[in-house]
Design a protein around this motif. Structure first.
Motif, PDB file in Angstrom:
ATOM      1  N   LEU A 270       0.820  -1.213   0.000  1.00 26.63           N
ATOM      2  CA  LEU A 270       0.000   0.000   0.000  1.00 26.63           C
ATOM      3  C   LEU A 270       0.854   1.264   0.000  1.00 26.63           C
ATOM      4  O   LEU A 270       0.564   2.227  -0.716  1.00 26.63           O
ATOM      5  N   TYR A 271       1.929   1.252   0.779  1.00 21.25           N
ATOM      6  CA  TYR A 271       2.783   2.436   0.911  1.00 21.25           C
ATOM      7  C   TYR A 271       3.683   2.649  -0.303  1.00 21.25           C
ATOM      8  O   TYR A 271       4.071   3.776  -0.597  1.00 21.25           O
ATOM      9  N   PHE A 272       4.034   1.565  -0.999  1.00 18.77           N
ATOM     10  CA  PHE A 272       4.998   1.669  -2.118  1.00 18.77           C
ATOM     11  C   PHE A 272       4.435   1.006  -3.371  1.00 18.77           C
ATOM     12  O   PHE A 272       4.983   0.015  -3.864  1.00 18.77           O
ATOM     13  N   GLU A 274       4.475   1.879  -6.439  1.00 13.73           N
ATOM     14  CA  GLU A 274       5.337   1.968  -7.621  1.00 13.73           C
ATOM     15  C   GLU A 274       6.670   1.239  -7.436  1.00 13.73           C
ATOM     16  O   GLU A 274       7.423   1.082  -8.389  1.00 13.73           O
ATOM     17  N   LYS A 275       6.971   0.856  -6.229  1.00 12.84           N
ATOM     18  CA  LYS A 275       8.257   0.189  -5.960  1.00 12.84           C
ATOM     19  C   LYS A 275       8.043  -1.045  -5.077  1.00 12.84           C
ATOM     20  O   LYS A 275       8.691  -1.221  -4.050  1.00 12.84           O
ATOM     21  N   LYS A 276       7.131  -1.889  -5.504  1.00 10.75           N
ATOM     22  CA  LYS A 276       6.787  -3.054  -4.687  1.00 10.75           C
ATOM     23  C   LYS A 276       7.951  -4.027  -4.539  1.00 10.75           C
ATOM     24  O   LYS A 276       8.179  -4.581  -3.465  1.00 10.75           O
ATOM     25  N   GLU A 277       8.695  -4.242  -5.644  1.00 11.20           N
ATOM     26  CA  GLU A 277       9.779  -5.232  -5.592  1.00 11.20           C
ATOM     27  C   GLU A 277      10.849  -4.872  -4.564  1.00 11.20           C
ATOM     28  O   GLU A 277      11.152  -5.680  -3.684  1.00 11.20           O
ATOM     29  N   PRO A 278      11.449  -3.658  -4.639  1.00  8.02           N
ATOM     30  CA  PRO A 278      12.446  -3.317  -3.616  1.00  8.02           C
ATOM     31  C   PRO A 278      11.840  -3.195  -2.219  1.00  8.02           C
ATOM     32  O   PRO A 278      12.502  -3.500  -1.221  1.00  8.02           O
ATOM     33  N   ALA A 279      10.576  -2.768  -2.132  1.00  5.35           N
ATOM     34  CA  ALA A 279       9.941  -2.640  -0.823  1.00  5.35           C
ATOM     35  C   ALA A 279       9.758  -4.008  -0.168  1.00  5.35           C
ATOM     36  O   ALA A 279      10.056  -4.193   1.026  1.00  5.35           O
ATOM     37  N   PHE A 280       9.288  -4.991  -0.938  1.00  6.88           N
ATOM     38  CA  PHE A 280       9.121  -6.338  -0.395  1.00  6.88           C
ATOM     39  C   PHE A 280      10.469  -6.980  -0.081  1.00  6.88           C
ATOM     40  O   PHE A 280      10.606  -7.724   0.901  1.00  6.88           O
ATOM     41  N   ALA A 281      11.473  -6.691  -0.924  1.00  3.99           N
ATOM     42  CA  ALA A 281      12.818  -7.211  -0.650  1.00  3.99           C
ATOM     43  C   ALA A 281      13.333  -6.675   0.687  1.00  3.99           C
ATOM     44  O   ALA A 281      13.917  -7.411   1.486  1.00  3.99           O
ATOM     45  N   ASN A 282      13.096  -5.389   0.924  1.00  4.76           N
ATOM     46  CA  ASN A 282      13.487  -4.784   2.198  1.00  4.76           C
ATOM     47  C   ASN A 282      12.740  -5.407   3.369  1.00  4.76           C
ATOM     48  O   ASN A 282      13.328  -5.705   4.415  1.00  4.76           O
ATOM     49  N   ALA A 283      11.434  -5.582   3.207  1.00  2.00           N
ATOM     50  CA  ALA A 283      10.617  -6.136   4.284  1.00  2.00           C
ATOM     51  C   ALA A 283      11.111  -7.532   4.669  1.00  2.00           C
ATOM     52  O   ALA A 283      11.286  -7.833   5.861  1.00  2.00           O
ATOM     53  N   TYR A 328       1.008   8.410   6.158  1.00  2.00           N
ATOM     54  CA  TYR A 328       0.373   7.945   4.922  1.00  2.00           C
ATOM     55  C   TYR A 328      -0.919   8.705   4.643  1.00  2.00           C
ATOM     56  O   TYR A 328      -1.185   9.096   3.496  1.00  2.00           O
ATOM     57  N   LYS A 329      -1.714   8.935   5.679  1.00  2.00           N
ATOM     58  CA  LYS A 329      -2.966   9.669   5.495  1.00  2.00           C
ATOM     59  C   LYS A 329      -2.693  11.116   5.078  1.00  2.00           C
ATOM     60  O   LYS A 329      -3.387  11.664   4.214  1.00  2.00           O
ATOM     61  N   MET A 330      -1.679  11.723   5.683  1.00  2.00           N
ATOM     62  CA  MET A 330      -1.327  13.092   5.319  1.00  2.00           C
ATOM     63  C   MET A 330      -0.874  13.156   3.864  1.00  2.00           C
ATOM     64  O   MET A 330      -1.246  14.068   3.116  1.00  2.00           O
TER      65      MET A 330
END
Length: 340
Positions: A270-272, A274-283, A328-330
């Protein structure tokens, strides 16, 4: 009449094959994770000498970090929160005969081979996303580290670490100090199978309940359940007559786990967007790092110290998660005003 060879067909799309691929992946995970999780649950008890079990699990999750970037008891039985690996009050657990262990390992290897065969032979080739197709190694590494230092992701890190530490404690310390110690190693599989069944069912239910309650209520509920479980573990010293409680506690734990991990991982998408791949890799890197540290320190720290640590991580994680949601809401409101 024109005949089309199987090789000539376009297999780069998975459209229309979603159910088939889902069933294949489920079968693969069932076979592979049955073996891995069962052995993981037994490691701390089966290879207790020199703490080889927890150290080997630390090495396994350490490898995950690297890849993500690119009753019978007992002579001196002290169970529960008082258990200390380096103290003379440690517990000696009677392990099964070598023949039984070898048979068990053979079954686990067969499960892994079956998982590999199912994947190779039946899973449709997955199409690459535009980001993966166009990104170079330099771009991948750059996006990976840029995502790490994004404010929203930084505020999710304590919760990711908490989830990894709590699950690793369950696999490494609960199985040894609260199952094998008071009622015997032969009960580990039964207790953890019950945990797994409730976790799977809870994941299915919570994903549907979230549509009506929202993720905030679910995450708060999971945090309260975890806090109650950890308080119980700290105050309670199990013995051979506490079998029903030893089984029930992981069931409550499973309900909380079935909520908190899917909800936090969904936040990454939800937060990323456009960058799901690097975000999931980080997670997954932070999850693996948390597991690595937990298993590595398991041979040093007393159980009550680990419980203190989990409490601290839980409180910190929930606090920073709330800040992340506010940010995120802001950001969402700001983007809506710009689009207007």
């Amino acid at each position: 009449m024109t005949y089309e060879c199987e090789e000539d067909r376009d297999d780069t799309t998975i459209q229309g094959k979603e159910t088939r691929n889902c069933l294949i992946l489920a079968s693969t995970f069932l076979a592979a994770c049955t073996a891995f999780n069962a052995l993981q649950n037994l490691q701390s008890s089966l290879n207790e000498k020199h703490d080889l079990g927890v150290l080997s699990m630390s090495a396994v999750y350490g490898a995950f970090v690297f890849s993500g970037t690119y009753g019978n008891v007992t002579t001196q039985a002290v169970c529960g929160a008082a258990y200390c690996p380096l103290s003379t009050n440690g517990t000696t657990i009677l392990t099964p005969d070598e023949g039984v262990v070898h048979i068990m390992l053979g079954v686990f290897v067969a499960c892994d081979i079956l998982a590999l065969v199912i994947t190779v032979c039946f899973l449709s080739p997955l199409p690459k996303s535009a980001w993966i197709s166009e990104a170079s190694l330099k771009d991948s590494l750059s996006s990976f580290f840029v995502t790490v230092f994004t404010t929203k992701f930084i505020f999710l890190v304590p919760m990711l670490l908490y989830i990894a530490v709590a699950v690793s404690f369950l696999f490494g310390d609960y199985t040894r100090s609260y199952i094998s110690c008071p009622i015997g190693i032969h009960m580990v599989g039964f207790v953890m199978a019950a945990y797994g069944a409730v976790n799977a069912f809870g994941t299915f239910v919570s994903s549907r309940v979230a549509k009506y309650t929202g993720r905030h209520v679910l995450i708060a509920t999971a945090a309260l359940i975890h806090a109650a479980v950890f308080t119980t573990l700290y105050l309670w010293t199990p013995n051979e007559t506490d079998t029903k409680y030893i089984i029930l506690l992981p069931l409550g734990w499973a309900i909380a786990d079935s909520i908190i991990l899917p909800q936090i991982i969904s936040l990454v998408a939800l937060y990323f967007p456009e960058k799901k791949e690097p975000a999931f890799a980080n997670a997954h890197t932070w999850l693996a790092l948390g597991s690595t540290l937990t298993f590595a320190l398991s041979s040093i720290l007393c159980v009550y110290v680990k419980l203190y640590t989990m409490f601290a991580l839980l409180v910190t994680g929930i606090g920073m998660y709330i800040v992340a949601e506010i940010l995120y809401k802001m950001e969402t409101k700001k983007n809506m005003r710009i689009n207007e």
